[in-house]
Scaffold this motif. Structure first.
Motif, short mmCIF file in Angstrom:
data_model
loop_
_atom_site.label_atom_id
_atom_site.label_comp_id
_atom_site.label_asym_id
_atom_site.label_seq_id
_atom_site.Cartn_x
_atom_site.Cartn_y
_atom_site.Cartn_z
N LYS A 163 0.73 -2.92 11.89
CA LYS A 163 0.88 -3.61 10.62
C LYS A 163 1.01 -2.61 9.48
CE LYS A 163 -4.12 -4.05 10.57
NZ LYS A 163 -5.28 -4.94 10.62
N LEU A 164 1.52 -3.09 8.35
CA LEU A 164 1.62 -2.31 7.14
C LEU A 164 0.56 -2.78 6.15
CD1 LEU A 164 5.48 -2.30 6.47
CD2 LEU A 164 4.10 -0.45 7.44
N ILE A 165 0.11 -1.87 5.31
CA ILE A 165 -0.80 -2.22 4.23
C ILE A 165 -0.01 -2.13 2.93
CG2 ILE A 165 -2.97 -1.69 3.07
CD1 ILE A 165 -3.31 -2.46 6.00
N PHE A 166 0.11 -3.26 2.24
CA PHE A 166 0.91 -3.33 1.03
C PHE A 166 0.04 -3.08 -0.20
CE2 PHE A 166 5.20 -4.66 2.01
CZ PHE A 166 5.09 -5.01 3.35
N GLY A 167 0.66 -2.43 -1.19
CA GLY A 167 -0.01 -2.24 -2.46
C GLY A 167 0.07 -3.49 -3.31
N THR A 168 -0.47 -3.38 -4.49
CA THR A 168 -0.58 -4.54 -5.39
C THR A 168 0.67 -4.78 -6.20
OG1 THR A 168 -1.66 -3.06 -6.95
CG2 THR A 168 -3.09 -4.42 -5.58
N GLY A 169 1.58 -3.81 -6.25
CA GLY A 169 2.87 -4.02 -6.88
C GLY A 169 2.95 -3.60 -8.33
N THR A 170 4.16 -3.21 -8.74
CA THR A 170 4.49 -2.93 -10.14
C THR A 170 5.61 -3.86 -10.53
OG1 THR A 170 3.86 -0.59 -10.08
CG2 THR A 170 5.48 -1.25 -11.73
N ARG A 171 5.40 -4.60 -11.65
CA ARG A 171 6.46 -5.48 -12.15
C ARG A 171 7.29 -4.70 -13.15
NH1 ARG A 171 1.97 -8.30 -12.50
NH2 ARG A 171 1.91 -8.24 -14.76
N TYR A 181 2.52 -13.55 5.91
CA TYR A 181 1.83 -13.09 4.71
C TYR A 181 1.71 -14.27 3.74
CZ TYR A 181 3.04 -8.25 6.04
OH TYR A 181 3.18 -7.05 6.68
N ARG A 182 0.70 -14.18 2.88
CA ARG A 182 0.60 -15.09 1.74
C ARG A 182 0.56 -14.24 0.47
NH1 ARG A 182 -3.93 -19.28 2.21
NH2 ARG A 182 -5.27 -17.48 1.99
N GLN A 183 1.22 -14.77 -0.56
CA GLN A 183 1.27 -14.07 -1.83
C GLN A 183 0.90 -15.06 -2.92
OE1 GLN A 183 5.18 -12.71 -3.10
NE2 GLN A 183 4.29 -10.89 -4.05
N ALA A 184 -0.20 -14.79 -3.61
CA ALA A 184 -0.56 -15.59 -4.77
C ALA A 184 0.35 -15.18 -5.93
CB ALA A 184 -2.02 -15.38 -5.13
N ALA A 185 0.49 -16.05 -6.91
CA ALA A 185 1.41 -15.82 -8.03
C ALA A 185 1.13 -14.48 -8.70
CB ALA A 185 1.30 -16.96 -9.04
N GLY A 186 2.16 -13.64 -8.79
CA GLY A 186 2.03 -12.37 -9.48
C GLY A 186 1.16 -11.35 -8.77
N ARG A 187 0.91 -11.56 -7.49
CA ARG A 187 -0.02 -10.67 -6.78
C ARG A 187 0.67 -10.01 -5.59
NH1 ARG A 187 -5.26 -12.37 -7.88
NH2 ARG A 187 -5.90 -10.42 -6.92
N GLY A 188 -0.09 -9.17 -4.89
CA GLY A 188 0.41 -8.50 -3.70
C GLY A 188 0.39 -9.39 -2.49
N LEU A 189 0.72 -8.80 -1.33
CA LEU A 189 0.79 -9.56 -0.10
C LEU A 189 -0.51 -9.46 0.68
CD1 LEU A 189 3.84 -9.02 -0.81
CD2 LEU A 189 4.25 -9.11 1.64
#
Lengths: 110, 113
Positions: A97-105, B36-44
């Motif tokens: 599996k991969l571990i995803f970050g929280t993201g940049t908008r 995966y589940r993604q809440a609004a504006g959040r990560g996976l």
């Protein structure tokens, strides 16, 4: 939590400017990947950098990896309005599996 | 070439109702499959993954379950939906067991009322 952290959480720039996003992680990796997500859509793979690589390019994208600092950066040069999206890093840790970050908008204004 | 399908695209369900989301992959065999589940504006948040038919690994204890009845089919289910199950559900596949690129479906937006 193993989840990576991205910084900044949000970034607004003008077309033509460069955008830099950073990703930090906690444990040793096999590789690190960057993905893009347009609003309400699935993720699209952008680039993969292996743990023994330090820099990689793909078109207007440049990714660096510093395993000593457990961090990576994604640079988008000469940004366009169409680059507006969320960007996620994901790390591979010798599992299935991969571990995803929280993201940049990223918002690019024309 | 490989393609991944998810349906439905959008779903509005009452609390307490059952759920079944389907994901299918074409053009490859023996893929690893992921929900995966993604809440609004959040990560996976990884919910489940599968490395083969009938093999399911659960990442987070919750109100959901997953099944893989066929090599290229992955199903996410619930017997009774909760409000907190609302979110954007993404299915993905990857080749083999070595973690390379994951390829994502278009997602299902679930709203539980």
């Amino acid at each position: 939590s193993q989840q990576g952290e991205e910084d900044p959480q949000a970034l607004s720039i003008q077309e033509g400017e460069n955008a830099t996003m950073n990703c930090s992680y906690k444990t040793s990796i096999n590789n690190l990947q960057w993905y893009r997500q347009n609003s309400g859509r699935g993720l699209v793979h952008l680039i993969l950098i292996r743990s023994n690589e330090r820099e990689k390019h793909s078109g207007r994208l440049r990714v660096t990896l510093d395993t000593s600092k457990k961090s990576s950066s994604l640079l988008i040069t000469a940004s366009r309005a169409a680059d507006t999206a969320s960007y996620f890093c994901a790390t591979s840790h010798n599992t299935d599996k991969l571990i995803f970050g929280t993201g940049t908008r990223l918002q690019v204004f024309p | 070439s490989q393609t991944i399908h998810q349906w439905p695209a959008t779903l509005v369900q009452p609390v307490g109702s059952p759920l079944s989301l389907e994901c299918t992959v074409e053009g490859t065999s023996n893929p690893n499959l992921y929900w995966y589940r993604q809440a609004a504006g959040r990560g996976l948040q990884l919910l489940f993954y599968s490395v083969g038919i009938g093999q399911i690994s659960s990442e987070v204890p919750q109100n959901l379950s997953a099944s893989r009845p066929q090599d290229r089919q992955f199903i996410l289910s619930s017997k009774k939906l909760l409000l907190s199950d609302s979110g954007f559900y993404l299915c993905a596949w990857a080749p083999g067991t070595v973690q390379e690129t994951q390829y994502f479906g278009p997602g299902t937006r679930l709203l539980v009322l």
